[in-house]
Write a protein that holds these residues in place. Structure first.
Motif, mmCIF file in Angstrom:
data_model
loop_
_atom_site.group_PDB
_atom_site.id
_atom_site.type_symbol
_atom_site.label_atom_id
_atom_site.label_comp_id
_atom_site.label_asym_id
_atom_site.label_seq_id
_atom_site.Cartn_x
_atom_site.Cartn_y
_atom_site.Cartn_z
ATOM 1 N N ARG A 121 0.838 -1.208 0.000
ATOM 2 C CA ARG A 121 0.000 0.000 0.000
ATOM 3 C C ARG A 121 0.867 1.251 0.000
ATOM 4 N N MET A 122 1.976 1.182 0.764
ATOM 5 C CA MET A 122 2.941 2.284 0.805
ATOM 6 C C MET A 122 3.399 2.642 -0.611
ATOM 7 N N PHE A 123 3.708 1.612 -1.414
ATOM 8 C CA PHE A 123 4.220 1.887 -2.760
ATOM 9 C C PHE A 123 3.105 2.247 -3.729
ATOM 10 N N ILE A 124 1.941 1.567 -3.613
ATOM 11 C CA ILE A 124 0.862 1.857 -4.558
ATOM 12 C C ILE A 124 0.398 3.292 -4.381
ATOM 13 N N VAL A 125 0.161 3.717 -3.124
ATOM 14 C CA VAL A 125 -0.447 5.027 -2.917
ATOM 15 C C VAL A 125 0.596 6.139 -2.916
#
Lengths: 459, 109
Positions: A246-250
């Motif tokens: 999620r850290m990388f996607i968002v």
């Protein structure tokens, strides 16, 4: 969000049930509360609501992972009757701690602000530090608790230092604000920012036990009570990966190209280390610990090949892995209780006396190994597909090679069950809820292996 | 409050970054080198406090209170961690009469 409230309240109620000696009601109440929480999450599908001043964002990604972790927790709680009683009479505390840690997990999978990520990780971890050490007189359990605690807080330190550096560069903890700043900078990043993300990657790699930050995991998984290990290797790992991706996607999607070599190396080392060391293990439990490290490597590939399908691929993999892992640990607990040993020899001839348990364990081993017709096959298939689409041919080649190597140690236990003769004629006795869990796990593994479309199009 | 922020800003930001990085590295080395569970634990606290210092400095220089709020979160959670961590260390001391982490090598492989 309603789910978080329900689970927190019921966990407190369960503590009171323990006080008034209503031990029989604990597990049914917990399972009912978790089912209610699943319903509340399912009803929030497609609504995309922000909570707490944009600190939590319950989107479909968060809902899917929340439902997965809650469902896995239900399976683990259904295995618990009769298990915690052997350790101590304070069963209510253990169930309540698992529920509290689940609240942390739910924060981790739906965070939209780094403070929520930190709080979620800590709520989850602090409960698990206690759970790893619930056998107070057992030195292995003590050692597991201390190692988990020291390495967990050490990792948190790295994660926080990374968050602080990212905050220094962007001036915000909010993922979407950071993402906007990253997009405006057009893929360029200052040294401070890059260092911050690297520190965060190190911290999260500790949490997901990716090599070379994996050294604590085998000892902790081995020393902790098996039921707690099954929670750690399924729910905790799923949540850590959901938070990681999620850290990388968002937030960091715009600068991920800077970290491609780092993530590539992490994934490759993790897969090799996990698989090769698993070959040399004598006990089933420790083999599962190393296999869980190698699975972390496969899931890292999905983060490396970040794209619109990454979240879905990791979700599918996490479903397959969690179900198979819970059912493997369930059988391990029963075999350990019968033979008082966790080695591969304890499984000798299991198929002769307990054909159904042997079949359940075979299905879960096949799913972990990634044999077609089981969920694990499509888990690996989706991850390798997105990696090939992005041109990571060497890494996928390496991963497939290692998946073949992994057949050896997964099949070792199958061979022991079917080819070798049993040392005694004792049968394993299962309670109703235990049978239910094994049936659900086996059917779900085969169902998702035959009809992957049920889950693959959700995100 | 204003004067505190101004006082913090009299020192250049780079000095804060260097100081907290040094503190953080001392903490990391302490975890890796020392074998006494309490000292290792103190080193971890040093790492967390290095982060607190860094967050407070960034917060003052940016004029954004979010960083200071985060510091409170870290302090509260660190206190909870201390409670659990010391309990684990006491449990181990009761069983082994030692808090040397080299004693804990029963799990191998």
């Amino acid at each position: 969000m309603t789910g978080i409230i329900i689970i927190s309240l019921i966990a407190i109620v369960i503590l009171f049930l323990g006080l008034y000696k209503l031990d029989k009601a604990i597990v049914p109440l917990a399972v009912a509360a978790l089912l209610a929480a699943i319903t509340s999450y399912a009803l929030a599908w497609n609504t995309n609501i922000y909570y707490f001043n944009n600190m939590l964002f319950v989107d479909n990604f968060a809902i899917l992972f929340s439902i997965l972790t809650i469902a896995t927790t239900i399976l683990i709680l259904l295995l618990s009757p009769g298990y915690f009683e052997k350790i101590s009479s304070n069963v209510a505390e253990y169930v309540a701690l698992i529920l509290f840690s689940l609240v942390g997990v739910l924060c981790m999978v739906s965070y939209n602000n780094f403070s929520m990520l930190f709080i979620g990780i800590e709520i989850m971890s602090i409960s698990m530090y206690i759970m790893a050490g619930i056998r107070k007189k057992d030195l292995a359990s003590n050692e597991a608790a201390l190692k988990y605690f020291l390495m967990g807080s050490f990792a948190t330190g790295f994660l926080l230092f990374g968050i602080a550096l990212v905050y220094g560069f962007t001036g915000s903890f909010n993922l979407e604000t950071i993402s906007t700043l990253v997009m405006e900078s057009g893929g360029q990043a200052a040294a401070l920012f890059v260092a911050g993300i690297l520190f965060m990657i190190v911290g999260m790699s500790f949490k997901v036990s990716a090599a070379p930050f994996h050294f604590w995991a085998p000892d902790v998984y081995d020393g902790a009570p098996s039921l707690v290990t099954s929670y750690m290797s399924s729910v905790v790992k799923t949540a850590s990966f959901a938070a990681f991706i999620r850290m990388f996607i968002v937030a960091f999607a715009g600068v991920i190209h800077i970290f491609t070599p780092t993530l590539w190396a992490l994934a490759a080392i993790t897969i090799i280390v996990g698989n090769v060391i698993a070959l040399y293990q004598d006990t089933f439990k420790r083999m599962l610990a190393y296999s869980s490290i190698s699975h972390a490597g496969y899931m890292l590939i999905a983060i490396l090949a970040l794209g619109p399908d990454s979240g879905n691929a990791i979700f599918y993999y996490a479903v397959a892995y969690s179900i198979a892992s819970v059912s493997a640990f369930a059988i391990l607990i029963k075999v350990k209780a019968l033979k008082n040993s966790e080695s591969f020899d304890a499984f000798n001839g299991l198929a002769k006396n307990n054909p159904k348990s042997a079949l359940a364990l075979t299905i879960s081993m096949c799913s972990l190994a990634g044999i077609p017709l089981t969920a694990g096959f499509f888990g690996k298939f989706f991850i390798f597909t997105i990696a090939i689409n992005q041109g990571f041919y060497w890494l996928v080649g390496l991963a497939i090679l290692n998946a073949v190597v992994a057949f050896w140690y997964y099949f070792r236990v199958i061979i022991a069950m079917y080819m070798k003769s049993p040392s005694s004629d004792e049968k394993i006795e299962y309670g109703f809820s235990y049978k239910l869990v094994l049936w659900i796990a086996a059917i779900a593994t085969l169902l998702f292996g035959l009809l992957p479309g049920i889950l693959s199009g959700l995100l | 409050m204003e004067t505190i922020v101004q006082n913090i800003q009299t020192v250049p930001l780079n000095n804060y970054i260097i100081l907290s990085s040094v503190l953080f590295v001392i903490g990391v080395l302490g975890v890796m080198i020392r074998r006494n569970a309490i000292i290792v634990f103190m080193s971890i606290e040093l790492m967390l406090n290095a982060v607190n210092l860094l967050l407070a400095a960034f917060s003052a220089f940016r004029g954004d209170p979010a960083g200071q709020i985060f510091v409170f979160f870290i302090m509260a959670v660190a206190a909870a961690e201390v409670a659990v961590g010391l309990a684990i260390i006491v449990m181990i001391f009761r069983n082994t009469r030692s808090i040397d982490i080299n004693f804990l090598n029963r799990l191998k492989g």
